[in-house]
Motif scaffolding. Sequence first.
Motif, PDB file in Angstrom:
ATOM      1  N   TYR A   1      37.169  74.310  32.425  1.00 29.09           N
ATOM      2  CA  TYR A   1      36.410  75.236  31.584  1.00 29.09           C
ATOM      3  C   TYR A   1      37.342  76.060  30.691  1.00 29.09           C
ATOM      4  O   TYR A   1      37.011  76.359  29.537  1.00 29.09           O
ATOM      5  CB  TYR A   1      35.559  76.159  32.446  1.00 29.09           C
ATOM      6  CG  TYR A   1      34.502  75.429  33.249  1.00 29.09           C
ATOM      7  CD1 TYR A   1      33.816  74.350  32.702  1.00 29.09           C
ATOM      8  CD2 TYR A   1      34.207  75.793  34.554  1.00 29.09           C
ATOM      9  CE1 TYR A   1      32.864  73.670  33.423  1.00 29.09           C
ATOM     10  CE2 TYR A   1      33.244  75.106  35.285  1.00 29.09           C
ATOM     11  CZ  TYR A   1      32.567  74.053  34.717  1.00 29.09           C
ATOM     12  OH  TYR A   1      31.620  73.377  35.436  1.00 29.09           O
TER      13      TYR A   1
ATOM     14  N   SER B   1      37.297  76.220  26.638  1.00 28.54           N
ATOM     15  CA  SER B   1      37.220  77.516  25.977  1.00 28.54           C
ATOM     16  C   SER B   1      38.413  77.745  25.060  1.00 28.54           C
ATOM     17  O   SER B   1      38.266  78.303  23.958  1.00 28.54           O
ATOM     18  CB  SER B   1      37.142  78.630  27.026  1.00 28.54           C
ATOM     19  OG  SER B   1      37.175  79.907  26.429  1.00 28.54           O
TER      20      SER B   1
ATOM     21  N   ASN C   1      33.886  69.634  29.457  1.00 17.98           N
ATOM     22  CA  ASN C   1      32.845  70.290  30.254  1.00 17.98           C
ATOM     23  C   ASN C   1      32.173  69.307  31.208  1.00 17.98           C
ATOM     24  O   ASN C   1      31.853  69.658  32.349  1.00 17.98           O
ATOM     25  CB  ASN C   1      31.807  70.929  29.336  1.00 17.98           C
ATOM     26  CG  ASN C   1      32.299  72.226  28.721  1.00 17.98           C
ATOM     27  OD1 ASN C   1      33.134  72.922  29.299  1.00 17.98           O
ATOM     28  ND2 ASN C   1      31.805  72.551  27.544  1.00 17.98           N
TER      29      ASN C   1
END
Length: 298
Positions: free
Chosen positions: A221, A225, A280
Motif C-alpha cells: 500500500y 501511495s 493494490n
Amino acid sequence: MAAPLAAPAGSEPVSPPDTVLSPKKRSYLRKHPAVTVGGILLLLMILIAIFAPLLWTVDPTAISTSRRTRVPSELYWFGTDMLGRDIYSRVTYGARVSLLVGFSVATLASVIGLAVGLFAGFVRWADGIVMRVIDGMMSIPPILLAIALMALTRGSVQNVIIAITIAEIPRVARLVRSVVLSLREQPYVEAAISQGARVPRIIFRHILPNTVAPMMVQATYICASAMIVEAILSFIGAGVPPSTPSWGNIMAEGRALWQVRPHIIFFPALFLSITVLAVNLLGDGLRDSLDPRLAKSL
C-alpha cells in the motif's frame, strides 16, 4: 511363473515430466486470483521499465518543433507533446521513475518504521514520547508534508524519495507498535522474560517474525501511495525536474491541451492507474492469504 524382465544395464526409470505448476500452487492461485493478476501486471510494468531502450523507443528528451502535438499513429504510437517529444518513449521511460520511487519508499519506510515501532511498542518508557511525535506527523496529510519537505530542497528523484519516505514512516511505525503491544502480552513472550532472555533476543526471536506478514501488506500500500504522491508532486512542479520523463511531468505538460489533445494526459494516466491497481491487488491478495481468519473463509 516367468520372472519379470529386468531393465537394461545402465538405464534408469523414466519419471513423468514435471508440470509447470504443482497442484498446491494451482490451488493457491485459484484461491487468491488477486495475487496472480496483480503480480502479472506489476511484473509487466517492471519488464517495461527495465527493457525500455529495447522496446522501439527513441530519446525521450529529444525535441522536434516540426512534429509538435501529433495524434497517435503508426509512426508515433502515443502521439507527441507540445515540444515534439515522443510520448510513447516518455511514458515507457517514466515507468522507471515511478517504480523506483514506489519500491524505494516502501523499503525505506518499512525498515525505519519497523525499527521505530519495535522500539516504541516494546520499550514502555519510550512509547509515550515516540508516539506523540508520530501522532503529530500523522496529523498532517502525507501529500502536504511531502510538499512542505520538497519546498525546502531542490527537485530530484532522491529528494522525492526522502520526502515521501518521511511522510510514510508514521503509518508503518503505528502499525508495528500495535502488533508489538498485542504480542508482548502473549504467554510465550512472558515465559521468555521470566527465563531471563534479553530484550534483543525476545524482539528478534519472538516479536519480529510475527510482524513480517502485516509489514508485507502495508509495504504494498505504501508503494502504491508513493507512486501517486510522486505523480502529484511532479504534476504541480514540486517533484522531479521537468527534464526527467515521469508520468506526473507528462500529465503536467499536457494539461494545457487537454481539450484538444487528450492523449497527452491519457496514456501516462493509464499506465499510472494500471501500476497502482496492480500493487493494490497484490496487497489485497497477500492480506487475504496471510491472514488466517480470512484464509479459513475462502
